[in-house]
Design a protein around this motif. Structure first.
Motif, PDB file in Angstrom:
ATOM      1  N   HIS A  58      38.948  43.521 -61.585  1.00  0.00           N
ATOM      2  CA  HIS A  58      40.228  43.035 -62.142  1.00  0.00           C
ATOM      3  C   HIS A  58      40.109  42.257 -63.445  1.00  0.00           C
ATOM      4  CE1 HIS A  58      42.007  44.825 -58.695  1.00  0.00           C
ATOM      5  NE2 HIS A  58      41.313  44.055 -57.875  1.00  0.00           N
ATOM      6  N   HIS A  89      37.648  50.116 -51.703  1.00  0.00           N
ATOM      7  CA  HIS A  89      37.407  49.586 -50.346  1.00  0.00           C
ATOM      8  C   HIS A  89      37.576  50.732 -49.357  1.00  0.00           C
ATOM      9  CE1 HIS A  89      38.276  45.247 -51.582  1.00  0.00           C
ATOM     10  NE2 HIS A  89      38.824  45.916 -52.584  1.00  0.00           N
ATOM     11  N   HIS A 107      35.635  40.151 -56.533  1.00  0.00           N
ATOM     12  CA  HIS A 107      36.899  40.173 -57.285  1.00  0.00           C
ATOM     13  C   HIS A 107      36.980  38.925 -58.157  1.00  0.00           C
ATOM     14  CE1 HIS A 107      37.935  42.535 -53.594  1.00  0.00           C
ATOM     15  NE2 HIS A 107      38.639  43.263 -54.434  1.00  0.00           N
ATOM     16  N   ASP A 144      40.499  51.036 -56.613  1.00  0.00           N
ATOM     17  CA  ASP A 144      40.813  49.914 -55.730  1.00  0.00           C
ATOM     18  C   ASP A 144      41.705  50.312 -54.555  1.00  0.00           C
ATOM     19  OD1 ASP A 144      40.596  47.396 -54.710  1.00  0.00           O
ATOM     20  OD2 ASP A 144      41.944  46.437 -56.147  1.00  0.00           O
ATOM     21  N   HIS A 199      35.232  50.511 -58.229  1.00  0.00           N
ATOM     22  CA  HIS A 199      35.727  49.499 -57.281  1.00  0.00           C
ATOM     23  C   HIS A 199      36.679  50.139 -56.278  1.00  0.00           C
ATOM     24  CE1 HIS A 199      36.893  45.693 -55.582  1.00  0.00           C
ATOM     25  NE2 HIS A 199      38.169  45.974 -55.797  1.00  0.00           N
TER      26      HIS A 199
END
Ligand code: GUN
Ligand code: ZN
Length: 441
Positions: A279, A87, A240, A330, A85
């Motif tokens: 998460h 971005h 998420h 993340d 995960h």
């Protein structure tokens, strides 16, 4: 002869070779049956794939005189790390001070993502991002783009140039975000579908249908994402879930008819194998059971969870419920590109829960565990013959302190624990993708 020509042919690497064949948490005796370790080992690679792994005395004689052998004695050879995960569009806001999730999104994230309307910017950041992954020993990542199609074109193109296995998707969001960052139910569906047709299954690239999270999608958009997920069952779903208490409360208010936050995704057909939920902190037992039953996966992102004060992921509960679990940096909520930093923080989060994360399980989660969570076990995450030859060379003496401290480490577990406690990208001496060197310290 060029390096790449050498490396598409048969070649071998000699070093201390470690990979996992199962989850150490499922085995007694410190999980000894869950891994294969050759202190003086050889990894043989051909045509971008692993052909053999074993002890040096056993394999060296059988290599044949023409097979190039790289002697990396003293180094640890592991499957490449898998970041489940991250971005890429938040690369430039890593380390933004002092906000909890919802305020952080408004103040830092949305303005940064707005810049990806410019495809030149997207390409520049994608190049930097991919290099940073490889510098940190990450050979596969599940990546969120921005709402803009061009962001996904940029990240896939950057991965393709290096032959990396990478999964990415365009964020879908049509409410509760700035006007100029919204798509619609229809355009989100159509643009995601066009990207699937363009990229999914092209070489080592795969697509993830990416509704950002329940609060930023209308019911109509989640339904459209669910239709896409049904039409493309081998594509991923990436979102998420239950990261922060205010977010959970917000999702409840927006979807009062649903049993809980997870049930929003379930209701719209977004919970299935290859659904990946980042998460998953504020869940009840029923939600954990349902994720396990759906064979979806969760991603533990401890550097982000601690930085944002979101909460402490319950790894023991996830494991006991049989939930597929991976780890994520993340970035940019997370504070490092290094999975080694993530392992360190995961250990500390477990400590705060009065649980113990063993070093072996930690490295399992960053390699084979993540490959299982992403349903890619037959391709990456271990040195099983036939798997893609993505691997990292870790230097246990990379820094003066590591060298000094490792000198007195007696066991493999102690050495691994020092790498995760004291290590970061400085210990990544080399990264290989498809058997070729793509990063060298
Ligand atoms: N929830 C919705 N969007 C985001 C994001 O960009 N980062 C994190 N950590 N959580 C989110
Ligand atoms: Zn995230």
């Amino acid at each position: 002869m060029t390096r790449s020509a050498i490396h598409s042919r048969r070649h071998a690497v000699r070093g201390s070779i470690l990979h996992f064949v199962d989850d150490p948490a499922l085995h007694a005796d410190d999980g000894i049956a869950a891994f294969e370790y050759h202190e003086d080992g050889v990894l043989v690679v051909e045509g971008g794939h692993v052909t053999k792994v074993g002890s040096a005395p056993e394999l060296l004689g059988a290599l044949g005189p023409g097979t190039p052998l790289e002697d990396l004695t003293g180094m640890l050879v592991l499957p490449g790390f898998i970041d489940a995960h991250i971005h890429f569009v938040q690369t430039d806001i890593i380390g933004s001070h002092g906000r909890r999730l919802l305020e952080w999104l408004e103040r830092y994230t949305f303005p940064a993502e707005r810049a990806f309307a410019d495809s030149g910017h997207a390409q520049e950041v994608a190049e930097f991002f991919v290099r940073e992954l490889l510098r940190n020993g990450t050979t596969t990542a599940l990546v969120m783009g921005s709402v803009h199609r061009a962001s996904v074109d940029a990240i896939f193109a950057a991965a393709q140039r290096r032959g990396m296995r990478l999964i990415a998707g365009k964020v879908m969001m049509d409410r509760n975000c700035p006007e100029d960052l919204r798509d619609t139910a229809e355009s989100g569906y159509a643009e995601s579908k066009a990207l699937i047709e363009k990229w999914h299954g092209q070489g080592r690239l795969q697509y993830a249908i990416t509704p950002r999270f329940a609060p930023t999608s209308t019911p109509e958009q989640l339904a459209a994402a669910g239709r896409l997920a049904a039409e493309h069952r081998d594509a991923f779903v990436h979102t998420h879930l239950s990261e922060n208490e205010e977010e959970v409360e917000w999702a409840r208010r927006l979807f009062p008819e649903r049993r809980n936050y997870l049930d929003v995704y379930d209701h719209y057909g977004l919970l299935r194998p290859r659904s990946v939920l980042a998460h998953a902190i504020w869940l009840d037992d029923g939600e954990f059971r349902r994720i396990a039953q759906a064979r979806a996966a969760v991603v533990h992102c401890p550097t982000c969870n601690l930085a944002m004060g979101s909460g402490l992921f319950d790894l023991r509960r996830a494991t006991e419920a049989g939930v597929l679990t991976a780890l994520g940096t993340d970035v940019g909520g997370g504070t490092s590109f290094s999975l080694l930093r993530v392992l360190d923080e995961a250990y500390k989060v477990a400590q705060l829960r009065r649980e113990v994360l063993s070093p072996l399980r930690a490295f399992y989660l960053a390699t084979l565990g993540a490959a299982r969570a992403l349903d890619l076990e037959d391709r990456i995450g271990s040195f099983r013959a036939g798997n893609e030859a993505d691997f990292v060379i870790l230097d246990p003496a990379a820094t003066p302190l590591l060298a000094r401290r490792t000198a007195s480490a007696a066991t493999l577990a102690e050495k691994l624990f020092l790498l995760m406690t004291l290590g970061d990208e400085r210990v990544v001496a080399r990264t290989y993708v498809g058997g070729q060197v793509v990063h060298e310290r």
